[in-house]
Design a protein around this motif. Structure first.
Motif, PDB file in Angstrom:
ATOM      1  N   LEU A 325     -10.648   2.261   3.092  1.00  0.00           N
ATOM      2  CA  LEU A 325     -11.196   2.521   1.786  1.00  0.00           C
ATOM      3  C   LEU A 325     -12.098   3.711   1.444  1.00  0.00           C
ATOM      4  N   TYR A 326     -13.383   3.710   2.348  1.00  0.00           N
ATOM      5  CA  TYR A 326     -14.321   4.844   2.150  1.00  0.00           C
ATOM      6  C   TYR A 326     -13.709   6.054   2.599  1.00  0.00           C
ATOM      7  N   GLN A 327     -12.653   6.291   3.526  1.00  0.00           N
ATOM      8  CA  GLN A 327     -11.974   7.334   3.802  1.00  0.00           C
ATOM      9  C   GLN A 327     -11.362   7.922   2.396  1.00  0.00           C
ATOM     10  N   ILE A 328     -10.573   7.096   1.715  1.00  0.00           N
ATOM     11  CA  ILE A 328      -9.980   7.420   0.477  1.00  0.00           C
ATOM     12  C   ILE A 328     -11.026   8.016  -0.314  1.00  0.00           C
ATOM     13  N   LEU A 329     -12.228   7.158  -0.458  1.00  0.00           N
ATOM     14  CA  LEU A 329     -13.124   7.346  -1.618  1.00  0.00           C
ATOM     15  C   LEU A 329     -13.784   8.720  -1.304  1.00  0.00           C
ATOM     16  N   GLY A 330     -13.515   9.349   0.140  1.00  0.00           N
ATOM     17  CA  GLY A 330     -14.166  10.529   0.284  1.00  0.00           C
ATOM     18  C   GLY A 330     -15.402  10.333   0.898  1.00  0.00           C
ATOM     19  N   ASP A 331     -15.846   9.326   1.333  1.00  0.00           N
ATOM     20  CA  ASP A 331     -17.004   8.843   2.073  1.00  0.00           C
ATOM     21  C   ASP A 331     -16.858   8.643   3.696  1.00  0.00           C
ATOM     22  N   THR A 332     -16.582   9.971   4.356  1.00  0.00           N
ATOM     23  CA  THR A 332     -16.074   9.720   5.624  1.00  0.00           C
ATOM     24  C   THR A 332     -17.047   9.078   6.666  1.00  0.00           C
TER      25      THR A 332
END
Length: 387
Positions: A325-332
């Motif tokens: 989910l964090y990847q999708i939200l751009g917080d890699t």
């Protein structure tokens, strides 16, 4: 005046301790047992659940010191909340270290019938923590002993739980064999609770294989049976499984409805692991609808429960979901941190999730390598997770 109808007073009567007949070297322990059980001091309203049963645990430990196993078993099986025996209630509340100590003290008592109960309980304890191989070992021991004394109800329960352990390890053929055996034993012994559990777990397996309509058929039947007999925990589990299957068919609203009912039941009966699972399931369904902020909220709530009770495999699963989910939200960077934590736990437990985490970790590392804006971030992240 002390109310003689309180659970502790009833237990004192049941134990029938006569201090005049107690050996002098054991007297202090028996006096301590009576003192703890006769203590009717009212606890603060905000006292945690462990405080509510602490005096029973203290009495239990004293009685074990003199190896009075009959009375120790009586204390461990007292029903105080939700009509559950003390050891089962500790499991529901998520007090795993206290429960492990209780079971290990009672293991190998003179009663073979009760010994199978404690072996089964230890299996459930390891399953809840995510140590599925150790759980299978205890279920194996339980099966051998319960078959020897023809305790078919325990045989069925151990087969069902053993099947779930194989399922979590990806051994679907072994799992379905266990569930089918469990179903036959339940039918032969008019064990409706066992029948409902076996049907639900067969449905869970079919759902994992993408056979959602077949799964729903089994899970609906399970829910009906368990509702009729009033087995709330099992009914909740069936609702949770149904929700997962409906989500597989993209019936998301129905899935959410089932998961919310599941959550309500688990909260009502104070089943911490079940509450965490229901929260996690809701997060998964909401993520499929791209309701990411809500999914994040449910997953973080589930993670807090899993960390508190020590359900390691469930913790790893939620961390993996959060990483995605964090990847999708751009917080890699945060995605990477969650992924590394999940990988460490899954590798330690030697569960299939480790492979998924390893692949996700590679993807996240690749994202950083091709992101020329932040050339040093990957190194910083790796240093951070190593500390």
């Amino acid at each position: 005046m002390t109310n003689s109808n309180t659970p502790s007073q009833l237990l004192v009567s049941r134990l029938e301790i006569n201090l005049d007949e107690v050996p002098i070297e054991q007297l202090d322990h028996y006096i301590a047992v009576e003192n703890f059980l006769n203590d009717e001091e009212e606890l603060p309203r905000d006292a945690d659940n462990l405080k509510k049963v602490q005096k029973y645990l203290e009495a239990f430990h004293h009685i074990c010191e003199v190896e009075d196993w009959k009375r120790a078993i009586a204390i461990s099986s007292i029903r105080i909340f939700f009509n559950e025996e003390l050891h089962n209630q500790l499991f529901s509340w998520g007090y795993y270290p206290e429960l492990a100590e209780l079971y290990n003290k009672l293991l190998n008592t003179p009663s073979p019938e009760l010994n199978t109960t404690f072996l089964y309980g230890l299996g459930n304890l390891h399953y809840a923590k995510g140590d599925y191989r150790q759980a299978i070992d205890f279920y194996d021991k339980c099966l051998k002993e319960s078959q020897g004394i023809k305790d078919f109800q325990t045989v069925g329960a151990a087969l069902n739980s053993q099947g779930l352990s194989h399922f979590r390890l990806g051994g679907y053929d072994k799992a379905i064999n266990c569930f089918q055996q469990r179903l036959v034993i339940a039918w032969e012994n008019n064990d409706y609770q066992g029948e409902g559990a076996a049907l639900n777990n067969l449905g869970l397996l079919y759902s994992t294989q993408g056979k959602y309509r077949k799964a729903i058929k089994y899970q609906n039947r399970s829910r009906e049976i368990l509702h009729i007999i009033g087995y709330r925990s099992g009914e909740g589990n069936a609702l949770g499984s149904l929700g997962t299957s409906y989500a597989g068919l993209e019936g998301y609203e129905k899935a959410i409805e089932c998961q919310k009912k599941y959550l309500a039941i688990m909260q009502e009966i104070e089943d911490c692991l079940g509450e965490g699972d229901a929260l996690g399931n809701l997060g998964t369904t909401l993520a499929k609808l791209n309701r990411n902020s809500e999914a994040l909220e449910y997953w973080q709530a589930a993670l807090a429960i899993y960390k508190k009770i020590g359900s390691r495999s469930s913790e790893a699963l939620i961390l993996t979901n959060l990483a995605t989910l964090y990847q999708i939200l751009g917080d890699t960077k945060l995605a990477y941190e969650c992924c590394v934590q999940a990988l460490a736990i899954a590798t330690e437990l030697d569960i299939p999730l480790a492979n998924e985490c390893q692949e996700l970790k590679k993807i996240l590392e690749l994202i950083y390598k091709v992101n020329h804006k932040y050339p040093n971030v990957l190194h910083e992240m790796q240093q951070g997770t190593a500390n």
